[in-house]
Enzyme design. Sequence first.
Site, PDB file in Angstrom:
ATOM      1  CE1 TYR A 171      31.451  40.081  50.684  1.00  0.00           C
ATOM      2  CE2 TYR A 171      29.372  39.052  51.267  1.00  0.00           C
ATOM      3  CZ  TYR A 171      30.755  39.059  51.284  1.00  0.00           C
ATOM      4  OH  TYR A 171      31.440  38.057  51.908  1.00  0.00           O
ATOM      5  CG  ASP A 220      54.078  48.501  59.280  1.00  0.00           C
ATOM      6  OD1 ASP A 220      53.236  49.349  59.647  1.00  0.00           O
ATOM      7  OD2 ASP A 220      53.999  47.294  59.570  1.00  0.00           O
ATOM      8  NE  ARG A 242      41.144  46.143  66.126  1.00  0.00           N
ATOM      9  CZ  ARG A 242      42.238  46.363  66.872  1.00  0.00           C
ATOM     10  NH1 ARG A 242      42.168  47.168  67.904  1.00  0.00           N
ATOM     11  NH2 ARG A 242      43.374  45.807  66.585  1.00  0.00           N
TER      12      ARG A 242
END
Length: 421
Positions: free
Chosen positions: A61, A207, A242
């Site tokens: 984390y 984008d 990804r």
Amino acid sequence: MSADTFYGPDFELLSKQDPDIAAVLLSELKRQQTNLQLIASENFTSRAVLATLGSTLSNKYAEGYPGKRYYGGCEEVDKAETIAIDRAKALFGAEHANVQPHSGASANVAVYQAFTKPGDTVLAMSLPHGGHLTHGSHVNFSGKWFNVESYGVRQDNELIDYDELREIAIRTKPKMICSGATAYPSLIDFEKIRAICDEVGAIMWVDAAHFIGLVAGKAIPSPVPYADVVSFTTHKVLRGPRGGMILAKAEHAAAIDKAVFPGMQGGPIMSAVAGKAVALAECATPAYQKYAKDVIVNAQALAAALEKEGMRAVSGGTQTHLALMDIRSTGVTGKVADERCGAAGIVMNKNSIPYDPEKPGITSGIRVGTPATTTQGMGVPEMQQIASLISRAIKTEDAKAHSEIKSEVHALTARFPIYTA
Ligand code: DSN
């Protein structure tokens, strides 16, 4: 090859502990190795990227940013994130990079949050003309929470209508103008969009998910010098894991970082962040630059060969990694073509064409892309063969014929193996 040769000794462990999931890994590997992958947004990452994704960095984390985390023990993942940021800035000549977004859509959530408030007006390309769900579709947060005005392409040449875009911008005064698309085969004129943004005082957001890999490989012009902010995914032509990423001018750095964390997500996926760093280093090589150029040459060859088979390339061809084909002349819809090609081992997607008379679930078109086949090493002769296979698959409903085409697909992919030991 067997999966344990490819995946290494950990696959044996997985097979014993969870044969169900091990079987999925094995059959998906075989599916990718044996079929033709023509989805314009997919690619085959390097084994180095896959190794990084499957590493212990996944356990950590790390809410916050390098040197400013909310958890202890981040000294190693800090190094990975700093390397990824530095590589992104160097590769794209960007003033600021945020490498944490989990995906392209989440990167776009952060962009909206950094520059707009719910109810603000944003101008973006309409989905039926090639835009993206996050560019204002009514079923997406963007269309529900923002007043999204849309521009499209001209009916005569199927290219972005910059005059219409300017007229809508002057009339609606958007806070932000988005350029970028998922099914637009031509280049975008970023200089023109910058001028319109300056004229109406809008943030220029690009984008670049689909074409950023071509920019990384210096095969097409970059939006980075023009845009306030550029968002993208890292797994398309860019060939990384990804994930998402955002580049911005230095003046927007604080707003972007705050919008990503704590604004949009909690802990970043540090194995993916490190995987992005690995991919960015690969993109800086001459081999990748050649790859990016070959992707376009192959897409142009595929579009031209499909035209010879009687289909029509939207906007007259392609300058990028994908071609959008109007297949009405074949007498079948995009949906049927997609299913028939699937039965023949050719994986691509049905896609609306501009001014499509069919519904989005049916469509009059198909979208084909060359990032994956080019990674395999295929070239122009293979694109011509693929066009013939697609045409034959689309034009028959005979299962036996599809099975014969599938055998030819397997013979072709066997000549260009991926993920061998
Ligand atoms: N789903 C992606 C594509 O295929 O274009 C866009 O996010």
